[in-house]
Motif scaffolding. Structure first.
Motif, PDB file in Angstrom:
ATOM      1  N   ASN A 126       0.859  -1.186   0.000  1.00 49.56           N
ATOM      2  CA  ASN A 126       0.000   0.000   0.000  1.00 49.56           C
ATOM      3  C   ASN A 126       0.896   1.237   0.000  1.00 49.56           C
ATOM      4  OD1 ASN A 126      -2.951   0.932   0.468  1.00 49.56           O
ATOM      5  ND2 ASN A 126      -1.753   2.193   1.864  1.00 49.56           N
ATOM      6  N   LYS A 132      -2.476   0.154  -4.497  1.00 48.11           N
ATOM      7  CA  LYS A 132      -2.455  -1.111  -3.774  1.00 48.11           C
ATOM      8  C   LYS A 132      -2.069  -2.281  -4.677  1.00 48.11           C
ATOM      9  CE  LYS A 132      -6.299   0.609  -0.952  1.00 48.11           C
ATOM     10  NZ  LYS A 132      -5.455   1.039   0.173  1.00 48.11           N
ATOM     11  N   SER A 143     -11.609   1.738  -9.940  1.00 51.39           N
ATOM     12  CA  SER A 143     -12.529   0.898  -9.168  1.00 51.39           C
ATOM     13  C   SER A 143     -13.492   0.114 -10.044  1.00 51.39           C
ATOM     14  CB  SER A 143     -13.318   1.770  -8.182  1.00 51.39           C
ATOM     15  OG  SER A 143     -14.061   2.774  -8.886  1.00 51.39           O
ATOM     16  N   PRO A 152     -14.297  -4.054  -4.993  1.00 50.33           N
ATOM     17  CA  PRO A 152     -13.062  -3.341  -4.618  1.00 50.33           C
ATOM     18  C   PRO A 152     -12.014  -4.223  -3.932  1.00 50.33           C
ATOM     19  CG  PRO A 152     -14.999  -2.066  -4.006  1.00 50.33           C
ATOM     20  CD  PRO A 152     -15.503  -3.400  -4.429  1.00 50.33           C
ATOM     21  N   MET A 153     -12.450  -5.215  -3.145  1.00 49.46           N
ATOM     22  CA  MET A 153     -11.493  -6.043  -2.417  1.00 49.46           C
ATOM     23  C   MET A 153     -10.676  -6.949  -3.342  1.00 49.46           C
ATOM     24  SD  MET A 153     -11.566  -5.163   0.734  1.00 49.46           S
ATOM     25  CE  MET A 153     -11.810  -3.505   0.077  1.00 49.46           C
ATOM     26  N   PHE A 156      -6.713  -6.800  -3.974  1.00 53.48           N
ATOM     27  CA  PHE A 156      -5.686  -7.505  -3.225  1.00 53.48           C
ATOM     28  C   PHE A 156      -5.478  -8.937  -3.706  1.00 53.48           C
ATOM     29  CE2 PHE A 156      -7.078  -4.226  -0.160  1.00 53.48           C
ATOM     30  CZ  PHE A 156      -5.860  -3.590  -0.001  1.00 53.48           C
ATOM     31  N   ASP A 157      -6.289  -9.372  -4.657  1.00 52.68           N
ATOM     32  CA  ASP A 157      -6.058 -10.683  -5.269  1.00 52.68           C
ATOM     33  C   ASP A 157      -4.916 -10.538  -6.266  1.00 52.68           C
ATOM     34  OD1 ASP A 157      -6.536 -13.394  -6.276  1.00 52.68           O
ATOM     35  OD2 ASP A 157      -7.273 -12.356  -8.048  1.00 52.68           O
ATOM     36  N   ASN A 161      -5.193  -8.138  -9.603  1.00 51.84           N
ATOM     37  CA  ASN A 161      -4.397  -6.910  -9.597  1.00 51.84           C
ATOM     38  C   ASN A 161      -3.414  -6.906 -10.753  1.00 51.84           C
ATOM     39  OD1 ASN A 161      -1.937  -5.184  -8.722  1.00 51.84           O
ATOM     40  ND2 ASN A 161      -3.520  -4.602  -7.248  1.00 51.84           N
TER      41      ASN A 161
END
Length: 230
Positions: A126, A132, A143, A152-153, A156-157, A161
């Motif tokens: 981050n 991120k 987004s 949105p989560m 972190f995959d 990403n």
């Protein structure tokens, strides 16, 4: 969900998957899976975009070294010599990078260099500005691109990403017309193109380091043109 709505297709897929358990060679297993998916997606009228999303979900976060070719294995070793990463997830990341590089007509060493400079291969990195993941994607700016992957989560995959980051990198290069300016735009963002000389130099230096680690092709021996005496 699409496949489960078609009971006959689902039963057929289950039968084939059970049969595939007997396949020991990874390259045969991968080729068979891809062929089956292609046939099912054609029958079920699944779009190319949906196909890409399914591929992200189906790919494992780890892979054995036996699935990598010599170039990929050399890159794994070069990356591990600088960054402290377990080999199995790095193997899977390398396979994903090569697939995306082939799709986007990019050099895989460029993508790997950007990952190294941006996040040190940390999928949960981050930045102070809020970027991120592996390729430091801005969740505010991009987004909407994560919605098809779960919201949105998904930033972190690692696979998601990476996929979004490579797409942005490709767009920056195409928009600016050159690799150097594309990297400048990727680092600066969409609203301003600042002088990111240090960033560009670091990415290019890391790419050259990775290229140097690749196995060298044997240099062909030139004939002297003289005939041996009989």
């Amino acid at each position: 969900m699409n496949i489960s709505h078609h009971s006959f297709a689902l039963l057929g897929l289950m039968a084939v998957l059970i049969s595939m358990l007997a396949l020991a060679r990874p390259e045969i297993r991968i080729q068979t899976v891809q062929s089956i998916q292609g046939w099912l997606y054609t029958r079920l009228h699944i779009s190319d975009a949906e196909d890409e999303r399914q591929q992200v979900l189906l790919r494992s976060l780890a892979a054995p070294s036996t699935e990598l070719d010599p170039d990929q294995l050399a890159l794994v070793q070069a990356i591990r010599s600088k960054y402290r990463i377990a080999p199995e997830p790095l193997n899977a990341l390398i396979l994903e990078v090569f697939d995306l590089a082939n799709r986007g007509n990019l050099d895989p060493t460029l993508i790997l260099a950007v990952i190294g400079v941006e996040s040190n291969y940390n999928p949960f990195a981050n930045s102070p500005t809020g970027a991120k993941g592996l390729m430091q994607v801005s969740p505010d700016t991009h987004s909407d691109q994560f919605e098809p992957y779960g919201g949105p989560m998904a930033i972190f995959d690692p696979k998601t990403n990476l996929r979004i980051g490579v797409k942005i990198l490709k767009e920056c290069i195409n928009l600016s017309g050159s690799l150097v300016e594309g990297l400048r735009l990727y680092k600066a963002g969409e609203e301003s193109i600042s002088l990111e000389t240090d960033y560009i130099a670091r990415v290019l230096a890391e790419q050259n380091r990775l290229k140097d680690a690749l196995p060298k092709s044997p240099v062909p021996v030139k004939s002297s043109g003289r005939k041996a005496a009989k």
